[in-house]
Design a protein around this motif. Structure first.
Motif, mmCIF file in Angstrom:
data_model
loop_
_atom_site.group_PDB
_atom_site.id
_atom_site.type_symbol
_atom_site.label_atom_id
_atom_site.label_comp_id
_atom_site.label_asym_id
_atom_site.label_seq_id
_atom_site.Cartn_x
_atom_site.Cartn_y
_atom_site.Cartn_z
ATOM 1 N N ASN A 25 0.811 -1.216 0.000
ATOM 2 C CA ASN A 25 0.000 0.000 0.000
ATOM 3 C C ASN A 25 0.843 1.265 0.000
ATOM 4 O O ASN A 25 0.371 2.316 -0.436
ATOM 5 C CB ASN A 25 -0.941 0.006 1.212
ATOM 6 C CG ASN A 25 -2.209 -0.778 0.967
ATOM 7 O OD1 ASN A 25 -3.040 -0.398 0.161
ATOM 8 N ND2 ASN A 25 -2.341 -1.900 1.646
ATOM 9 N N THR A 26 2.068 1.189 0.502
ATOM 10 C CA THR A 26 2.918 2.384 0.497
ATOM 11 C C THR A 26 3.297 2.771 -0.933
ATOM 12 O O THR A 26 3.401 3.962 -1.257
ATOM 13 C CB THR A 26 4.193 2.153 1.331
ATOM 14 O OG1 THR A 26 4.946 1.064 0.781
ATOM 15 C CG2 THR A 26 3.842 1.815 2.769
ATOM 16 N N TYR A 27 3.497 1.771 -1.781
ATOM 17 C CA TYR A 27 3.782 2.082 -3.190
ATOM 18 C C TYR A 27 2.529 2.599 -3.886
ATOM 19 O O TYR A 27 2.598 3.503 -4.720
ATOM 20 C CB TYR A 27 4.312 0.855 -3.926
ATOM 21 C CG TYR A 27 4.612 1.143 -5.386
ATOM 22 C CD1 TYR A 27 5.763 1.826 -5.741
ATOM 23 C CD2 TYR A 27 3.728 0.776 -6.391
ATOM 24 C CE1 TYR A 27 6.030 2.128 -7.071
ATOM 25 C CE2 TYR A 27 3.983 1.071 -7.712
ATOM 26 C CZ TYR A 27 5.142 1.744 -8.044
ATOM 27 O OH TYR A 27 5.400 2.057 -9.364
ATOM 28 N N ILE A 28 1.369 2.022 -3.555
ATOM 29 C CA ILE A 28 0.114 2.502 -4.129
ATOM 30 C C ILE A 28 -0.085 3.978 -3.783
ATOM 31 O O ILE A 28 -0.500 4.782 -4.626
ATOM 32 C CB ILE A 28 -1.063 1.650 -3.620
ATOM 33 C CG1 ILE A 28 -0.933 0.210 -4.142
ATOM 34 C CG2 ILE A 28 -2.399 2.254 -4.029
ATOM 35 C CD1 ILE A 28 -1.947 -0.748 -3.562
ATOM 36 N N PHE A 29 0.233 4.346 -2.547
ATOM 37 C CA PHE A 29 0.108 5.745 -2.122
ATOM 38 C C PHE A 29 1.081 6.636 -2.892
ATOM 39 O O PHE A 29 0.698 7.706 -3.389
ATOM 40 C CB PHE A 29 0.374 5.843 -0.617
ATOM 41 C CG PHE A 29 0.299 7.248 -0.077
ATOM 42 C CD1 PHE A 29 -0.923 7.820 0.232
ATOM 43 C CD2 PHE A 29 1.445 7.988 0.131
ATOM 44 C CE1 PHE A 29 -1.001 9.105 0.736
ATOM 45 C CE2 PHE A 29 1.383 9.282 0.633
ATOM 46 C CZ PHE A 29 0.151 9.846 0.939
ATOM 47 N N ALA A 30 2.343 6.204 -3.002
ATOM 48 C CA ALA A 30 3.329 6.999 -3.737
ATOM 49 C C ALA A 30 2.951 7.121 -5.205
ATOM 50 O O ALA A 30 3.091 8.197 -5.819
ATOM 51 C CB ALA A 30 4.711 6.365 -3.596
ATOM 52 N N ASN A 31 2.455 6.038 -5.775
ATOM 53 C CA ASN A 31 2.058 6.047 -7.187
ATOM 54 C C ASN A 31 0.835 6.926 -7.411
ATOM 55 O O ASN A 31 0.690 7.555 -8.468
ATOM 56 C CB ASN A 31 1.768 4.613 -7.645
ATOM 57 C CG ASN A 31 1.562 4.510 -9.137
ATOM 58 O OD1 ASN A 31 2.428 4.875 -9.929
ATOM 59 N ND2 ASN A 31 0.398 4.024 -9.548
ATOM 60 N N LEU A 32 -0.049 7.001 -6.418
ATOM 61 C CA LEU A 32 -1.243 7.840 -6.512
ATOM 62 C C LEU A 32 -0.870 9.301 -6.742
ATOM 63 O O LEU A 32 -1.523 10.009 -7.514
ATOM 64 C CB LEU A 32 -2.071 7.699 -5.236
ATOM 65 C CG LEU A 32 -3.327 8.576 -5.115
ATOM 66 C CD1 LEU A 32 -4.358 8.190 -6.172
ATOM 67 C CD2 LEU A 32 -3.918 8.456 -3.713
ATOM 68 N N TYR A 33 0.206 9.736 -6.096
ATOM 69 C CA TYR A 33 0.630 11.132 -6.211
ATOM 70 C C TYR A 33 1.857 11.313 -7.104
ATOM 71 O O TYR A 33 2.294 12.447 -7.337
ATOM 72 C CB TYR A 33 0.925 11.704 -4.822
ATOM 73 C CG TYR A 33 -0.323 11.886 -3.993
ATOM 74 C CD1 TYR A 33 -1.165 12.965 -4.202
ATOM 75 C CD2 TYR A 33 -0.675 10.964 -3.011
ATOM 76 C CE1 TYR A 33 -2.319 13.138 -3.448
ATOM 77 C CE2 TYR A 33 -1.830 11.122 -2.247
ATOM 78 C CZ TYR A 33 -2.647 12.214 -2.475
ATOM 79 O OH TYR A 33 -3.788 12.372 -1.732
ATOM 80 N N GLY A 34 2.430 10.207 -7.595
ATOM 81 C CA GLY A 34 3.566 10.295 -8.498
ATOM 82 C C GLY A 34 4.825 10.825 -7.856
ATOM 83 O O GLY A 34 5.632 11.507 -8.502
ATOM 84 N N VAL A 35 5.042 10.531 -6.574
ATOM 85 C CA VAL A 35 6.222 11.026 -5.861
ATOM 86 C C VAL A 35 6.890 9.877 -5.109
ATOM 87 O O VAL A 35 6.225 8.988 -4.592
ATOM 88 C CB VAL A 35 5.847 12.148 -4.864
ATOM 89 C CG1 VAL A 35 5.346 13.375 -5.614
ATOM 90 C CG2 VAL A 35 4.798 11.685 -3.864
ATOM 91 N N GLY A 36 8.214 9.879 -5.076
ATOM 92 C CA GLY A 36 8.974 8.931 -4.282
ATOM 93 C C GLY A 36 8.770 7.478 -4.639
ATOM 94 O O GLY A 36 9.018 6.587 -3.814
ATOM 95 N N LYS A 37 8.347 7.200 -5.879
ATOM 96 C CA LYS A 37 7.978 5.825 -6.222
ATOM 97 C C LYS A 37 9.179 4.871 -6.191
ATOM 98 O O LYS A 37 9.064 3.754 -5.679
ATOM 99 C CB LYS A 37 7.317 5.794 -7.610
ATOM 100 C CG LYS A 37 5.968 6.484 -7.662
ATOM 101 C CD LYS A 37 5.268 6.247 -8.987
ATOM 102 C CE LYS A 37 5.980 6.950 -10.136
ATOM 103 N NZ LYS A 37 5.247 6.788 -11.405
ATOM 104 N N ARG A 38 10.316 5.288 -6.743
ATOM 105 C CA ARG A 38 11.476 4.386 -6.783
ATOM 106 C C ARG A 38 11.984 4.085 -5.379
ATOM 107 O O ARG A 38 12.339 2.944 -5.064
ATOM 108 C CB ARG A 38 12.587 5.003 -7.617
ATOM 109 C CG ARG A 38 12.268 5.143 -9.104
ATOM 110 C CD ARG A 38 13.499 5.499 -9.897
ATOM 111 N NE ARG A 38 14.169 6.681 -9.347
ATOM 112 C CZ ARG A 38 15.405 7.052 -9.667
ATOM 113 N NH1 ARG A 38 16.111 6.325 -10.497
ATOM 114 N NH2 ARG A 38 15.929 8.135 -9.144
ATOM 115 N N VAL A 39 12.027 5.114 -4.552
ATOM 116 C CA VAL A 39 12.516 4.922 -3.186
ATOM 117 C C VAL A 39 11.596 3.986 -2.413
ATOM 118 O O VAL A 39 12.051 3.052 -1.744
ATOM 119 C CB VAL A 39 12.637 6.287 -2.459
ATOM 120 C CG1 VAL A 39 12.836 6.078 -0.963
ATOM 121 C CG2 VAL A 39 13.784 7.092 -3.034
ATOM 122 N N VAL A 40 10.291 4.220 -2.505
ATOM 123 C CA VAL A 40 9.334 3.404 -1.754
ATOM 124 C C VAL A 40 9.339 1.964 -2.266
ATOM 125 O O VAL A 40 9.343 1.012 -1.468
ATOM 126 C CB VAL A 40 7.923 4.014 -1.844
ATOM 127 C CG1 VAL A 40 6.886 3.070 -1.245
ATOM 128 C CG2 VAL A 40 7.877 5.364 -1.132
#
Length: 311
Positions: free
Chosen positions: A273-288
């Motif tokens: 879910n942390t990646y889903i959240f990052a992907n939702l806003y398009g930020v920090g995706k690679r790090v998460v």
């Protein structure tokens, strides 16, 4: 110590099988998507419904349990958020995504089976008590902070904020399963035996399917991004969260069964879910994404250590 490792190792071996099968082309990405859709949209909601409909809610939905687990989760969130912003110089939006990765542990897919393996099937009541409010708590914090920052950056208003928070939570089948189970529990609505048995058949497939599918999902993540940010998330998730929860649990006198559930849940790696959240806003995706992969691998050893302390 070896007994503890043997207890939790099967959980991670199933994840490893999913990873290996996908990486070798024996299990396609479309098959992984289908398996996770089945697990997350049908089997896990059935598992949560059955758990919530039969548990003694009064004994597990307690303030000491929530203070113990969510006190540690909030400390982990703030440490990851502020560390990313002021130590690593990340933008506020990236920092919130990094903080969310420190907040949302993979308690359902990893914490529940590890607790069950370590302490028995009857030891997971506290786990489900935590799960009952986990998405609501985490998404409320994450979405509220992100939308506040975005509104300030764009000069807009936050009139739609409550609607966005509620939409993010109630379009999730797992939340629906939890709420439906609680409703049945509180009203005493009888479940026909044939229907209950059918749900049990689906629910029994939930964790094995989800663990195997999780391995396939992790295969698509690559260790990319700022290694310092990844290390920050992993340290907060695997060390700070359970350590803080341990201290709070002792301070509030949490009973041993609930204490064990809280620490095991807190000691798990960031959830998908942390990646889903990052992907939702398009930020920090690679790090998460990298933190999920690396954290899950390391959690085999860190959870071993926490379980050894609990024993």
């Amino acid at each position: 110590m070896l007994d503890v490792l043997n207890t939790i190792l099967p959980v991670f071996v199933v994840v490893g099988f999913g990873y290996l099968a996908t990486s070798r082309g024996l299990f396609s990405e479309s098959a992984v998507d289908g398996l996770m859709t089945f697990a997350q949209s049908f089997a896990i909601p059935a598992l949560l419904f059955r758990a919530m409909s039969t548990l003694d809610l009064g004994s597990i939905l307690t303030l000491p349990l929530f203070l113990t687990y969510y006190g540690g989760a909030t400390a982990s969130f703030l440490a990851a958020l502020l560390g990313a912003r002021f130590l690593l110089g990340r933008p506020w939006t990236d920092s919130i995504a990094i903080g969310f990765a420190g907040l949302f542990a993979n308690g359902l897919l990893l914490g529940v089976p590890v607790t069950e393996r370590a302490f028995g099937p009857d030891a997971t009541a506290g786990n489900f008590g935590i799960i009952a409010v986990n998405s609501a708590y985490c998404y409320t914090i994450g979405i509220t902070m992100m939308e506040t920052v975005l509104a300030r950056q764009s000069g807009g208003t936050m009139r739609n904020l409550p609607g966005r928070v509620l939409k993010a939570m109630f379009r999730n089948n797992m939340i629906i399963g939890i709420l439906a189970g609680i409703a049945v529990n509180l009203t005493g609505l009888p479940i026909p035996e044939f229907f209950g048995d059918s749900l049990d058949l689906i629910a029994r497939a939930a964790l094995p399917a989800a663990l195997f599918g999780l391995g396939g999902v992790l295969c698509n993540y690559r260790p990319e991004g700022d290694l310092r940010a990844i290390a920050l998330i992993v340290v907060c998730s695997l060390l700070l969260h359970p350590a803080t929860s341990w201290g709070i649990g002792l301070a509030v006198g949490l009973p041993t069964p609930a204490f064990r559930s809280a620490i095991v849940m807190a000691a798990m790696a960031p959830g998908v879910n942390t990646y889903i959240f990052a992907n939702l806003y398009g930020v920090g995706k690679r790090v998460v994404a990298s933190s999920i992969l690396i954290g899950t691998a390391l959690s085999l050893f860190t959870s071993w250590a926490w379980l050894a302390l609990l024993h």
